[in-house]
Design a protein around this motif. Structure first.
Motif, PDB file in Angstrom:
ATOM      1  N   LEU A 164      13.282   7.672  11.291  1.00 51.15           N
ATOM      2  CA  LEU A 164      14.626   6.495  11.559  1.00 51.15           C
ATOM      3  C   LEU A 164      15.600   7.078  10.271  1.00 51.15           C
ATOM      4  O   LEU A 164      15.304   5.774   9.133  1.00 51.15           O
ATOM      5  N   THR A 165      16.883   7.282  10.521  1.00 46.84           N
ATOM      6  CA  THR A 165      17.450   6.895   9.505  1.00 46.84           C
ATOM      7  C   THR A 165      18.454   5.609   9.837  1.00 46.84           C
ATOM      8  O   THR A 165      18.221   5.198  11.244  1.00 46.84           O
ATOM      9  N   VAL A 166      18.401   4.852   8.334  1.00 47.20           N
ATOM     10  CA  VAL A 166      19.090   2.979   8.671  1.00 47.20           C
ATOM     11  C   VAL A 166      20.389   3.385   7.935  1.00 47.20           C
ATOM     12  O   VAL A 166      20.832   3.298   7.228  1.00 47.20           O
ATOM     13  N   ASN A 167      21.155   3.247   9.020  1.00 47.43           N
ATOM     14  CA  ASN A 167      22.641   2.693   8.181  1.00 47.43           C
ATOM     15  C   ASN A 167      23.013   1.069   8.329  1.00 47.43           C
ATOM     16  O   ASN A 167      23.604   1.609   6.896  1.00 47.43           O
ATOM     17  N   GLU A 168      22.359   0.444   7.927  1.00 44.74           N
ATOM     18  CA  GLU A 168      22.086  -0.959   7.571  1.00 44.74           C
ATOM     19  C   GLU A 168      21.485  -0.450   5.994  1.00 44.74           C
ATOM     20  O   GLU A 168      21.739  -1.875   5.348  1.00 44.74           O
ATOM     21  N   TRP A 169      20.952   0.397   5.468  1.00 44.23           N
ATOM     22  CA  TRP A 169      20.117   0.212   4.321  1.00 44.23           C
ATOM     23  C   TRP A 169      20.693   1.286   3.148  1.00 44.23           C
ATOM     24  O   TRP A 169      20.787   1.801   2.851  1.00 44.23           O
ATOM     25  N   GLY A 170      21.892   1.244   3.349  1.00 44.66           N
ATOM     26  CA  GLY A 170      22.742   2.597   2.789  1.00 44.66           C
ATOM     27  C   GLY A 170      22.214   3.727   2.940  1.00 44.66           C
ATOM     28  O   GLY A 170      22.821   5.034   2.035  1.00 44.66           O
ATOM     29  N   ASP A 171      22.451   3.570   4.179  1.00 43.12           N
ATOM     30  CA  ASP A 171      21.245   5.500   4.870  1.00 43.12           C
ATOM     31  C   ASP A 171      20.561   5.407   4.377  1.00 43.12           C
ATOM     32  O   ASP A 171      20.045   6.846   3.569  1.00 43.12           O
ATOM     33  N   GLY A 172      19.897   4.503   5.401  1.00 40.54           N
ATOM     34  CA  GLY A 172      18.858   4.896   3.912  1.00 40.54           C
ATOM     35  C   GLY A 172      17.384   5.380   4.897  1.00 40.54           C
ATOM     36  O   GLY A 172      17.857   6.094   6.319  1.00 40.54           O
ATOM     37  N   LEU A 173      16.447   5.258   5.465  1.00 47.05           N
ATOM     38  CA  LEU A 173      15.040   5.875   5.368  1.00 47.05           C
ATOM     39  C   LEU A 173      14.122   5.302   5.942  1.00 47.05           C
ATOM     40  O   LEU A 173      13.503   4.514   4.838  1.00 47.05           O
ATOM     41  N   LEU A 174      13.064   4.656   7.612  1.00 47.70           N
ATOM     42  CA  LEU A 174      12.502   4.632   7.848  1.00 47.70           C
ATOM     43  C   LEU A 174      11.404   5.458   8.250  1.00 47.70           C
ATOM     44  O   LEU A 174      11.380   6.164   9.412  1.00 47.70           O
ATOM     45  N   ILE A 175       9.869   5.149   7.417  1.00 47.57           N
ATOM     46  CA  ILE A 175       8.997   6.629   8.206  1.00 47.57           C
ATOM     47  C   ILE A 175       7.814   5.462   8.668  1.00 47.57           C
ATOM     48  O   ILE A 175       7.052   4.770   7.377  1.00 47.57           O
ATOM     49  N   ALA A 176       7.550   6.119   9.804  1.00 53.91           N
ATOM     50  CA  ALA A 176       6.525   4.896  10.424  1.00 53.91           C
ATOM     51  C   ALA A 176       5.288   5.386  10.807  1.00 53.91           C
ATOM     52  O   ALA A 176       5.438   6.718  11.444  1.00 53.91           O
ATOM     53  N   HIS A 177       3.665   5.086  10.178  1.00 50.50           N
ATOM     54  CA  HIS A 177       2.454   6.125  10.767  1.00 50.50           C
ATOM     55  C   HIS A 177       1.480   5.029  10.950  1.00 50.50           C
ATOM     56  O   HIS A 177       1.061   3.588  11.044  1.00 50.50           O
ATOM     57  N   ASN A 178       0.858   5.604  12.180  1.00 47.66           N
ATOM     58  CA  ASN A 178      -0.369   4.750  12.964  1.00 47.66           C
ATOM     59  C   ASN A 178      -1.365   5.845  12.775  1.00 47.66           C
ATOM     60  O   ASN A 178      -1.500   7.000  13.133  1.00 47.66           O
ATOM     61  N   ARG A 179      -2.131   5.353  11.817  1.00 49.69           N
ATOM     62  CA  ARG A 179      -3.337   5.906  12.501  1.00 49.69           C
ATOM     63  C   ARG A 179      -4.399   5.130  13.524  1.00 49.69           C
ATOM     64  O   ARG A 179      -4.891   4.097  13.011  1.00 49.69           O
ATOM     65  N   GLY A 180      -5.267   6.468  13.895  1.00 47.83           N
ATOM     66  CA  GLY A 180      -6.208   5.667  15.215  1.00 47.83           C
ATOM     67  C   GLY A 180      -7.267   4.601  14.794  1.00 47.83           C
ATOM     68  O   GLY A 180      -8.044   4.705  13.665  1.00 47.83           O
ATOM     69  N   PRO A 181      -7.971   3.917  16.022  1.00 44.84           N
ATOM     70  CA  PRO A 181      -9.307   2.740  15.569  1.00 44.84           C
ATOM     71  C   PRO A 181     -10.115   3.902  14.487  1.00 44.84           C
ATOM     72  O   PRO A 181      -9.971   4.730  14.943  1.00 44.84           O
ATOM     73  N   ASN A 182     -10.502   3.075  13.909  1.00 41.26           N
ATOM     74  CA  ASN A 182     -12.415   3.522  13.847  1.00 41.26           C
ATOM     75  C   ASN A 182     -13.190   2.509  13.149  1.00 41.26           C
ATOM     76  O   ASN A 182     -12.643   1.557  13.274  1.00 41.26           O
ATOM     77  N   ALA A 183     -13.721   3.020  12.103  1.00 43.03           N
ATOM     78  CA  ALA A 183     -14.971   1.946  11.662  1.00 43.03           C
ATOM     79  C   ALA A 183     -14.419   0.623  10.611  1.00 43.03           C
ATOM     80  O   ALA A 183     -14.778  -0.627  11.324  1.00 43.03           O
ATOM     81  N   LYS A 184     -13.524   1.467   9.939  1.00 42.45           N
ATOM     82  CA  LYS A 184     -12.723   0.545   8.796  1.00 42.45           C
ATOM     83  C   LYS A 184     -11.690  -0.818   9.789  1.00 42.45           C
ATOM     84  O   LYS A 184     -11.449  -1.870   9.490  1.00 42.45           O
ATOM     85  N   TRP A 185     -10.946   0.142  10.800  1.00 38.23           N
ATOM     86  CA  TRP A 185      -9.826  -0.823  11.276  1.00 38.23           C
ATOM     87  C   TRP A 185      -9.525   0.096  12.807  1.00 38.23           C
ATOM     88  O   TRP A 185      -9.683   0.567  13.360  1.00 38.23           O
ATOM     89  N   THR A 186     -10.311  -1.506  13.521  1.00 37.57           N
ATOM     90  CA  THR A 186     -10.926  -1.552  14.407  1.00 37.57           C
ATOM     91  C   THR A 186      -9.312  -1.360  15.229  1.00 37.57           C
ATOM     92  O   THR A 186      -9.502  -1.195  17.428  1.00 37.57           O
ATOM     93  N   ARG A 187      -8.037  -2.138  15.552  1.00 43.75           N
ATOM     94  CA  ARG A 187      -7.160  -1.660  16.360  1.00 43.75           C
ATOM     95  C   ARG A 187      -6.163  -0.425  15.534  1.00 43.75           C
ATOM     96  O   ARG A 187      -5.080  -0.652  16.146  1.00 43.75           O
ATOM     97  N   GLY A 188      -7.146  -0.171  14.288  1.00 47.80           N
ATOM     98  CA  GLY A 188      -6.156   1.284  13.715  1.00 47.80           C
ATOM     99  C   GLY A 188      -5.628   0.296  13.204  1.00 47.80           C
ATOM    100  O   GLY A 188      -5.722  -0.628  12.565  1.00 47.80           O
ATOM    101  N   TRP A 189      -4.890   1.573  12.089  1.00 46.79           N
ATOM    102  CA  TRP A 189      -3.761   1.039  11.111  1.00 46.79           C
ATOM    103  C   TRP A 189      -2.522   1.702  11.193  1.00 46.79           C
ATOM    104  O   TRP A 189      -1.913   2.907  11.202  1.00 46.79           O
ATOM    105  N   THR A 190      -1.782   0.994  10.070  1.00 49.16           N
ATOM    106  CA  THR A 190       0.423   0.742  10.430  1.00 49.16           C
ATOM    107  C   THR A 190       0.320   1.273   8.799  1.00 49.16           C
ATOM    108  O   THR A 190       0.143   0.196   8.702  1.00 49.16           O
ATOM    109  N   SER A 191       1.712   1.910   8.427  1.00 48.97           N
ATOM    110  CA  SER A 191       2.593   2.361   7.202  1.00 48.97           C
ATOM    111  C   SER A 191       3.308   1.480   7.964  1.00 48.97           C
ATOM    112  O   SER A 191       3.526   3.040   8.727  1.00 48.97           O
TER     113      SER A 191
END
Length: 253
Positions: free
Chosen positions: A184-211
């Protein structure tokens, strides 16, 4: 893998409003690489050196950058005053699950190439500052990652959006959407950018993982520090966090 028939698979392809020579320079000039690849961390310079110089073989004439130790390459193709930029993987034809084995690396290439496209389209020559957060969500959310930071109903690519994202009321446009990530572009961050990524659940991350990677432009020290504090506090309340560890969670370290 060398004994099997191989085929090329395009992992990500973008068209940017910049000539091929300018795009190629962004892949070969270290200072420019530091303004789009990954995120700000003490190890970023070492990551850039390792991936793009120490273990890369450039073909300047063809504008192809092969990465040593992995079957991936960047290609830059001139298209008038624009350029097509793609990451291509050479994979065994018969190995149906090959992509799944390298899923994390694929998602990393997608997000980093989108960051490159964003720089070339809107912020050439402008320094960025970024915030990176990652962890296991305390609640369930959709796999594209954007729902994990508050955007449940994502508009189509290119469409405007507005709402509460993380701790802030923000607005912009949808930059890109994929199976496991969105930008997503973000006007309030000086025309910035947010990238969100999700990994599904696995043995290490039982509820998935987000960055999330928050890219900002032009914020003064006070505004950037306040943004970092708000998002870090919000993240701690919603995720089991851990400190960033270089590029490995993006799939390219």
């Amino acid at each position: 893998m060398t004994d099997q028939p191989m085929e090329d698979r395009v992992l990500v392809e973008v068209t940017v409003p910049a000539p091929a020579d300018q795009v190629w320079a962004a892949l070969r000039d270290r200072d420019q690489l530091m303004q789009w690849f990954g995120w700000d961390t003490d190890s970023l310079g070492a990551e850039v050196d390792w991936i793009f110089f120490d273990h890369a073989v450039p073909d300047d004439a063809a504008k192809v950058l092969n990465f040593g130790g992995m079957p991936d390459r960047y290609e830059v193709v001139a298209d008038g005053d624009r350029s097509i930029v793609r990451v291509v993987r050479s994979a065994p034809v018969s190995e149906d699950d090959w992509n799944a084995v390298y899923e994390d690396m694929t998602e990393g290439w997608i997000s980093f190439t989108q960051q490159l496209a964003f720089l070339l389209a809107r912020h050439v020559g402008q320094p960025r500052r970024t915030i990176y957060l990652s962890g296991e969500p305390l609640g369930d959310h959709a796999l594209n990652g954007l729902a994990g930071v508050g955007l449940d109903d994502v508009p189509a690519q290119g469409e405007p959006w507005a709402g509460i994202l993380g701790p802030d009321a923000l607005s912009g446009a949808v930059w890109h959407l994929g199976r496991h990530q969105g930008g997503l572009t973000v006007n309030e961050w000086g025309d910035g950018l947010l990238i969100a990524h999700n990994r599904g659940p696995n043995a290490k991350w039982t509820r998935g993982w987000t960055s999330v990677t928050l890219t900002t432009y032009g914020l003064d020290d006070t505004a950037f520090s306040a943004l970092e504090t708000r998002w870090t506090d919000w993240w701690t309340a919603h995720f089991k966090s851990r400190p960033p560890e270089g590029m490995e969670d993006g799939g390219c370290g």
